[in-house]
Each structure stands twice: as structure tokens, then as C-alpha cells.
Design a protein around this motif. Sequence first.
Motif, mmCIF file in Angstrom:
data_model
loop_
_atom_site.group_PDB
_atom_site.id
_atom_site.type_symbol
_atom_site.label_atom_id
_atom_site.label_comp_id
_atom_site.label_asym_id
_atom_site.label_seq_id
_atom_site.Cartn_x
_atom_site.Cartn_y
_atom_site.Cartn_z
ATOM 1 N N SER A 157 1.448 0.030 -8.563
ATOM 2 C CA SER A 157 0.802 1.245 -8.192
ATOM 3 C C SER A 157 1.775 1.882 -7.445
ATOM 4 O O SER A 157 1.681 3.208 -7.549
ATOM 5 C CB SER A 157 -0.577 1.121 -7.879
ATOM 6 O OG SER A 157 -1.588 0.296 -8.759
ATOM 7 N N GLU B 229 1.099 -1.261 -0.103
ATOM 8 C CA GLU B 229 -0.040 0.019 -0.042
ATOM 9 C C GLU B 229 0.896 1.159 -0.029
ATOM 10 O O GLU B 229 1.910 1.084 0.702
ATOM 11 C CB GLU B 229 -0.785 -0.086 1.096
ATOM 12 C CG GLU B 229 -1.909 0.966 1.408
ATOM 13 C CD GLU B 229 -1.232 1.986 2.288
ATOM 14 O OE1 GLU B 229 -1.892 3.289 2.188
ATOM 15 O OE2 GLU B 229 -0.517 1.990 3.118
ATOM 16 N N PRO B 230 0.579 2.333 -0.878
ATOM 17 C CA PRO B 230 1.364 3.372 -1.095
ATOM 18 C C PRO B 230 2.188 4.058 0.211
ATOM 19 O O PRO B 230 3.278 4.275 0.415
ATOM 20 C CB PRO B 230 0.704 4.406 -1.888
ATOM 21 C CG PRO B 230 -0.153 3.516 -2.740
ATOM 22 C CD PRO B 230 -0.564 2.494 -1.697
ATOM 23 N N ALA B 231 1.263 4.296 1.155
ATOM 24 C CA ALA B 231 1.829 5.061 2.247
ATOM 25 C C ALA B 231 2.813 4.256 3.175
ATOM 26 O O ALA B 231 3.905 4.807 3.591
ATOM 27 C CB ALA B 231 0.298 5.421 3.335
ATOM 28 N N GLU C 285 4.486 3.178 -9.117
ATOM 29 C CA GLU C 285 4.361 4.007 -10.299
ATOM 30 C C GLU C 285 4.089 5.297 -9.548
ATOM 31 O O GLU C 285 4.714 6.453 -9.927
ATOM 32 C CB GLU C 285 3.269 3.816 -11.144
ATOM 33 C CG GLU C 285 3.211 2.658 -12.085
ATOM 34 C CD GLU C 285 1.815 2.594 -12.744
ATOM 35 O OE1 GLU C 285 1.554 3.438 -13.288
ATOM 36 O OE2 GLU C 285 1.446 1.440 -12.936
ATOM 37 N N LEU C 286 3.322 5.395 -8.668
ATOM 38 C CA LEU C 286 3.232 6.616 -7.604
ATOM 39 C C LEU C 286 4.428 7.149 -7.074
ATOM 40 O O LEU C 286 4.771 8.414 -6.980
ATOM 41 C CB LEU C 286 2.304 6.203 -6.363
ATOM 42 C CG LEU C 286 1.822 7.289 -5.710
ATOM 43 C CD1 LEU C 286 0.868 8.290 -6.645
ATOM 44 C CD2 LEU C 286 0.937 7.045 -4.359
ATOM 45 N N ALA D 64 6.241 8.681 -9.932
ATOM 46 C CA ALA D 64 5.715 9.955 -10.283
ATOM 47 C C ALA D 64 6.010 10.947 -9.121
ATOM 48 O O ALA D 64 6.140 12.288 -9.455
ATOM 49 C CB ALA D 64 4.187 9.834 -10.309
ATOM 50 N N LEU D 65 6.019 10.915 -8.085
ATOM 51 C CA LEU D 65 6.280 11.754 -6.856
ATOM 52 C C LEU D 65 8.073 11.882 -6.829
ATOM 53 O O LEU D 65 8.407 12.964 -5.945
ATOM 54 C CB LEU D 65 5.920 11.319 -5.587
ATOM 55 C CG LEU D 65 4.379 11.105 -5.501
ATOM 56 C CD1 LEU D 65 3.984 10.476 -4.094
ATOM 57 C CD2 LEU D 65 3.679 12.643 -5.543
ATOM 58 N N GLY D 66 8.699 11.244 -7.603
ATOM 59 C CA GLY D 66 10.189 11.554 -7.597
ATOM 60 C C GLY D 66 10.707 10.907 -6.227
ATOM 61 O O GLY D 66 11.678 11.132 -5.570
ATOM 62 N N GLU D 67 10.078 10.071 -5.554
ATOM 63 C CA GLU D 67 10.308 9.236 -4.286
ATOM 64 C C GLU D 67 10.701 7.798 -4.231
ATOM 65 O O GLU D 67 10.575 6.948 -3.373
ATOM 66 C CB GLU D 67 9.486 9.583 -3.268
ATOM 67 C CG GLU D 67 9.199 11.014 -2.708
ATOM 68 C CD GLU D 67 8.156 11.379 -1.852
ATOM 69 O OE1 GLU D 67 7.607 10.249 -0.946
ATOM 70 O OE2 GLU D 67 8.091 12.582 -1.840
ATOM 71 N N PHE E 250 -4.926 -0.114 -4.061
ATOM 72 C CA PHE E 250 -3.383 0.182 -4.984
ATOM 73 C C PHE E 250 -2.573 -1.051 -4.395
ATOM 74 O O PHE E 250 -2.799 -1.319 -3.190
ATOM 75 C CB PHE E 250 -2.686 1.193 -4.347
ATOM 76 C CG PHE E 250 -3.396 2.626 -4.626
ATOM 77 C CD1 PHE E 250 -2.914 3.319 -5.956
ATOM 78 C CD2 PHE E 250 -4.570 3.320 -4.077
ATOM 79 C CE1 PHE E 250 -3.637 4.583 -6.378
ATOM 80 C CE2 PHE E 250 -5.011 4.542 -4.444
ATOM 81 C CZ PHE E 250 -4.499 4.986 -5.503
ATOM 82 N N THR F 206 7.129 4.823 2.920
ATOM 83 C CA THR F 206 7.652 4.965 4.190
ATOM 84 C C THR F 206 8.806 3.525 4.421
ATOM 85 O O THR F 206 9.855 3.992 4.783
ATOM 86 C CB THR F 206 6.773 4.653 5.442
ATOM 87 O OG1 THR F 206 5.753 5.628 5.238
ATOM 88 C CG2 THR F 206 7.502 4.669 6.770
#
Lengths: 158, 435
Positions: free
Chosen positions: A97, A42-44, A100-101, A104-107, A93, A48
Amino acid sequence: MTLRIIAVGNLNRRDDGAGILAARAFRRSFKGDIDVVESIAEPASLLTAWGDVDTVIILDASAPAGKPGRIRSIVVGQDPLPKETSAASTHAFGLASALELANALGEAPATTIVLTIEGEDFGYGEGLSQHVAAAISNFVQAITDCTQAIARKRTTHA
Amino acid sequence: MPTKTIKVDYLARVEGEGALSLKIRDGIVQDAKLKIFEPPRFFEAFLRDRDFAEAPDITARICGICPVAYQMSAVHAMENAAGVRVTGPLRDLRRLLYCGEWIESHALHVFMLHAPDFLGFEDAVAMARDHGDIVRTGLAIKKAGNAIVTLVGGREIHPINVRVGGFYKTPSKASLKKLSESLAPARDHVLSVLTWAKALPFPEFEADYEMVALRHGAEYPFNEGRIASTKGLDADAANYESAFTERQEPHSTALHSIVNGRGAYLVGPMARFAINKDLLTPLAKEAATQLDIEHGCANPFKSILVRLIEILFAFEEALRLIESFEEPDAPAIRVEPRSATGVAATEAPRGLLYQRYDIGENGQITLAKIVPPTSQNQKTIEEDLRGVAQQYVSLPDEELQWRCEQTIRNYDPCISCSAHFLKLDVDRGPNEAVQ
């Protein structure tokens, strides 16, 4: 350069837990000092989990494609990533994903390698299918080989 | 005769599998259906013959987005059946856990699922390329919610620490104090996006909803309260099944719900806000004023604003609960099952979640009934679809489809819970050209 191994998956969806089980086996057998964490895809949480390192190895099960237990190494940015590597995510997500996210955020980490083991059974319940269980030792060896290749690269660039 | 059909086979950015179909004749929307075709999941049947204490862990598996809500309704129903009431620090920890889930769930919806609709992006990944700061802020907010659920619930998804009577293990005051250090900055992140949210292009659409939510009277509701509505309903959870009726509709594997004698109703953030806005914190009330919704909100597209208010409230409530927390003597109180029926309604992020259990002499569940918020909202979603589609009927199909999908996402529907993604079918008949 710092390295972290991140295992994702769901132990209650049979082969979807193969990445986590392999990470635990690697942690037991590996003598060196490598950070191994388990995360939800999951992205968050993933952003992290890889936020303070520049190299990550992500362990996950891949969708059935006729060769259960097959191990693949995907270098993100060089190799195509399957749309979703997890067949059993209950969330909007998944890993692909999240990657990819992060991009897109440069992270995204400078180097991301996704090691996958092809699953066969993503049904409800614990325990791996026969072919996937038989391939776990090879998956652990693939993790070891990958970490050693990263270490060699570090030495070459030092 | 110009007729037209719009079909969306799989609805994106919702949890679960559903489809949408619109039938339009001579510019009149004749039919709008949210088709939920995710197969039934039989949780109510799984629960039969299981021990009453297993309900929170089994029901948590219904949803990866709102497992806490299922656990909370389950434990309260069991305690209701046993004649036990959980109070003090254990009650406070349950409110804190619910704060975490609201933050997680609302942040996911506001920043990752709903915001792309207003800004014209296919998804959050595309949005992140142009609005990276907003997405980063959303992720930071969600992470803070995850941290609450991890500490109190035992892990981020499908918490394992909830039991009938309390918890298996309670966090220390020191661990909560450490958690609170991450919550204040996250609360300030919410304040930082209010101006951005207010400027989103909201379609003009309002409806005369009957809004239904818990009303506790002394606090913004999570776990307790009477079931109240904006049209005069006032019922105890024990009378839920007298006040509401569930009925099967052929196009849906989720049951539709109506208020007896009236019809469709709306549960969720807008309803909670309508009925309980006087109980928000001063800062949350101030934010509502800044967003021009302090007197209420009947535009479902603006539910994104109400969710932000509720996130802000949840952070403040979490900080308050942590500040006053005293470690309990034991992580749970003893609950002895008895032959009885127990009911409870709590406020899931998407709205009222009702559960009823019949318990036998040996503590086994003999009957379980679960009414999730998305199934309660289904009829209202269809009425919104009909209204929105009619208002925007002259739009080209692609734009109309977008607006209709957005209409459904206003409700952050959790189709997996209700049955349980979208297929859109717009039927304008054979003679009306698809534009």
C-alpha cells in the motif's frame, strides 16, 4: 544515483523479521558504503526512508506459498507485487500500500526492487523457522548481487 | 412483506476484524449489529502472574496504533496501587508522548481512513491520485507525531521506553529542542487543511449521546482526571466498575459497556471536546469556531473535525511542554510494589481506556481488567447504525452500505483492541428487490 537498503518486518513475529535479520548480516559482511536502514512498513515512515534517494532495495518476508526460504526479486513497476508482503502488520497500511501510495503521489523512487524471502511461520515469538534460517545466507548473497548489479548499471550509464 | 438484509462481511479501513448486519422490514430497520468476531486475545490472562513492572510492555502489544495509551493506563494503575505519584518533568514527558500518539493516530484516521469516505474514494491510494496535496499534508502531520513517539518512546511503534515510575531514559533538552523545530511547521499544516475539512459533505445526523471523558479541570486530559459525562456522571476511576457495566453479547467477542441506569455512551474525541473544550488552547478554540463546532458537536460524521482540533491542540501542547522542559534528576522514580489494587483511566486517541490490576505481596499481578474505548463505543455504534440506516433506508443497497460503513468509521474503531473488520449484511427480506 543514490541507493538505500530498507528492511521491514517484525522481529517478534518469527519469519516476518527475516528481512531485518538479513539486512543486519549484510551490514556486517559488506565492505562498501551503502546506507542500510530498518523501517516500519507504514507510509509516513517509508516515504521518509526513501525520500532522498532514487534507488531502493526493500527487504521483506513474503507470505507462505509452499516454498519457505525461496528468494524472489520484484522490480516495482515491472513485476506484480503481492497485495501485502507482510503477514504480520498491525497497521492499516503495509508495504504494498505504501508503494502504491508513493506512486500515486509521484514520490516513489525511480527504481524500487523488493527482495523477498518466503516465510513459513509468522506466529508470535522471536527466531526464524528452520528453512528460512537456512536460507538467510542466500538472501544476504542476493542483496549483495543486487547491489552489484545496480553498481554495474551505474558504471554503464556514467 | 418487503424485507431486506444488508451484510458486509469485512469492514474496510478499520483496525481488526468485524462485520455489520442490518435487518430491514417494510422500510423499518429492525436490527443493526456490529459483529466483532476477531478472536479473544487473552491479554488479561497473559498478565496474570507477571511482575507488575511488565504490564506497560505487555499491554503495549495490544495495539500497534495506540500502544502509548495502554502503557499510560498501565503505569498509572501500578503507581496508584503502589501509592506513588509521578510529577514534574516525567509527568510532562508522559503528556508529550501522548501528544505524539494522538497526532499519529488521528492523522492516520483523518487523512488515510476517514477522508476517502467523504470524497467517494475506495481508499487513500485512490484519493491520493486526485487529492495528492491533502494526503501529503496528512503524511507530514503523521510523521511529526511519529517523531515525538520515536524520541520519547524509543521507537515509532510499540514504544519501549515507558516504565512504572517514569522512563528508562529521558531525552535531552537539546534533542527535544531539535524535535520542536519540526512540530511548528506540522502544526501549521493542520491550519492549512481546516477550510478543506469544513467543506466535506457531512451527512445530517445527530444523536443525544451521553458523552464520557476525563475531566481534569486545569488541562485538556491525557493521563489524569475524574470520569465525567454530559449527563451528570462524575466519578473517580476507582469507581469505574460501579458506574459502568460490561456485558457479553452473543454477536461480539468484545464486551459491550453501558452506563449503569442509562445505557449506551460515547467516548473519544467528541466526548473529550464536549467536556473539555474550555481547556483547549486559544488557537484550537479559534479553529473550532472556524469549523462551526465551537459550541459542541453531536454529529458523529463531524468527528473528523474534532480530531483535527485535537491534532492542533496536541502540537501546541507538545511545543509548550518542550519549551518549559527541564531535564529530570533521574529517568524514573523508584516504585516498590505492595499488595493492593490499582486502577487508572487515561484518554487513548479513541477514548477512555480503563485498567485495573490486583497486585500480590511479591509484586505479581493476580488479576487484570482492561476496558478499551472501542468496546465502550460498541453499543453507541450500533445505535448510530440503526439511526443512520433508518434515515437513509431508501438508498440503494450499495449506497446504504457505504453510509453504514462510514458510520462505523466515524468512531475510528480499533477492533483488534476491543477483542477483537467489516462484513455487512443488509436483510430487507425475500420480497424487496436489492437495488
